[in-house]
Design an enzyme around this catalytic site. Structure first.
Site: not given
Ligand code: TRP
Length: 356
Positions: A112, A221, A224
């Site tokens: 991140k 997978k 979002k």
């Protein structure tokens, strides 16, 4: 006494089919047998979300989606993380026993932080990018900063778990490192103060192979951020369109050929949502090269809709009932706070924060 299970989902948008098969449906199955605590991690969502209105809307929709999927507030404690102020206080206290080095080495933080700094991952040599990473973090200007909440994300997650003294924590693979840190922090706290306050939590073992819910874009997978997902609340038109546009290939060129990943993914989704007969029908059609992907997708869309339609309809009913939503989170917070405030009281005392 039932074992304490706890899990949270960050409120960063609507829940998708991956959340449903990977988490919600399993939560529903265990709520009779465990002391279940399911919460909406809005403070964790704040580490990456900057839009207050979107955050607020997402807390509400995730709550409605929990309930619509069958989590029963009579059986499980459902609450919003920020409704438990004890969590924020204990987060401050636990941080005193957490090293910035161990936080910086956490995979999710590196990921991140790199994103926040705009550092490409992948091709550059690992050593170089490690150093560049640290230099960039320390030298980062205010417009490209890595917020400190992102660094201390694992502390907050450990507190969610430890403040409830939960022992079983259902999480996905990407969260196992955080759970490992939680165990380490629990051990460290216990041994530093010579107490036996925190149990060491482990991943909840549902048995069998973990459910893999692939996305529609051919690889990886459902998630979002990938823009490859089917939301539980997608309306039928949108959902059908997404499925019809899913990545495939040119079709089997010879009988019994192996499947490409995108096509195998569609079969995985079909296995989750359809009947064995339908799956066998399309497998046979693939094997003898008579398959038409359009037919497969049409069937898949209808089978997914059979799963999501009742949920979507319940979500809209539940969202319309604001009193009910408020009651659920008020009751949930009350129960969650009872245990949290007990633990916080102990932690304060142990650490020396004591009344005069
Ligand atoms: N970090 C988790 C995730 O992104 C969400 C979460 C926050 C959580 N606190 C938790 C999960 C405590 C389990 C237990 O998926």
């Amino acid at each position: 006494m039932k074992e304490i299970v706890l899990s949270g989902i960050r409120s960063t948008g609507n829940l998708h089919l991956g959340n449903y098969y990977g988490a919600l449906r399993k939560f529903v199955n265990i709520q009779d047998d465990y002391d279940c605590n399911f919460f909406i991690a809005d403070l964790h969502a704040l580490t990456t979300s900057t839009d207050p209105a979107a955050l607020h809307a997402s807390v509400k929709s995730v709550l409605a989606e929990y309930l619509a999927a069958g989590i029963d507030p009579e059986k499980a404690t459902i609450f919003i993380q920020s409704d438990i102020p004890e969590i924020s206080e204990m987060y401050l206290l636990l941080n005193m026993h957490v090293g910035i080095g161990e936080l910086m080495r956490t995979a999710s933080f590196k990921d991140k932080a790199r994103k926040a700094l705009g550092i490409a991952t992948g091709d550059s040599q690992a050593d170089d990018s490690e150093e560049a990473f640290e230099r960039e973090i320390i030298g980062a200007s205010t417009n490209k900063r890595v917020n400190a909440g992102l660094l201390t994300y694992p502390t907050l997650m450990a507190v969610d778990i430890l403040i409830q003294k939960a022992t079983k924590v259902p999480v996905g693979k990407d969260q196992l490192q955080h759970l490992e840190l939680t165990r380490r922090f629990a051990r460290r706290f216990n041994s530093f103060y010579g107490v036996d306050l925190f149990p060491e939590p482990t991943d909840f073992d549902f048995g069998g192979a973990p459910v893999k819910v692939p996305g529609l874009d051919g690889s990886g997978k459902m998630g979002k951020s990938e823009g490859n997902c089917i939301y539980l609340t997608d309306d039928p038109k949108v959902l059908r369109k997404k499925v019809m546009r899913a990545t495939t290939d040119e079709g089997p060129q010879a009988p019994n050929s192996p499947m490409s990943e995108p096509v195998a993914n569609l079969f995985t989704l079909l296995e989750l949502t359809s009947t064995p007969e339908v799956v066998t029908h399309f497998r046979d059609a693939y094997a003898d090269c008579s398959i038409r992907y359009g037919d497969l997708k049409k069937q898949l869309a209808e089978d997914i809709l059979a799963v999501t339609t009742p949920i979507r309809e319940r979500v809209s009913d539940i969202l319309a009932n604001e009193d009910y939503l408020r009651r659920v989170v008020r009751d949930g917070a009350e129960r969650a706070r009872a245990r949290a405030s007990e633990t916080l009281k102990e932690v304060r005392h142990i650490m020396g924060i004591r009344p005069l």
